[in-house]
Write a protein that holds these residues in place. Structure first.
Motif: not given
Length: 97
Positions: A34-40, A66, A75
């Protein structure tokens, strides 16, 4: 760093004989923290085009998407992630044969 949860691999057909070697398409479902900027919320998958030519294996191209909308995510992998994906594909490329 993300984890690979599921994958599929297929040989990319080259009906015109333009490509050298053999190309494979990997579809990798990823578990992204969740803390990764790639997370959706709906998840992420990675499409990898992998080349095997004269004993040399390498990633030719990769794209993040996504999962639910199939929307492209702009990314890039860091060096450690790219090594992880390269090793994963190298180990599994023979499954597509």
């Amino acid at each position: 760093m993300f984890a690979i949860t599921e994958y599929s691999v297929e040989v990319i057909k080259d009906p015109f004989g333009i490509l050298t070697g053999t190309r494979y398409e990997f579809m990798l479902d990823l578990d992204v923290p969740e803390e990764d900027e790639l997370h959706t919320e709906s998840g992420v998958y990675l499409r990898v085009v992998y080349s095997v030519e004269e004993g040399r294996e390498r990633i030719v191209k990769y794209e993040f998407f996504e999962r639910q909308s199939n929307q492209y995510l702009d990314f890039e992998m860091d060096e450690e992630e790219e090594k992880q994906i390269d090793a994963f594909c190298k180990e599994r490329v023979l499954e597509a044969v």
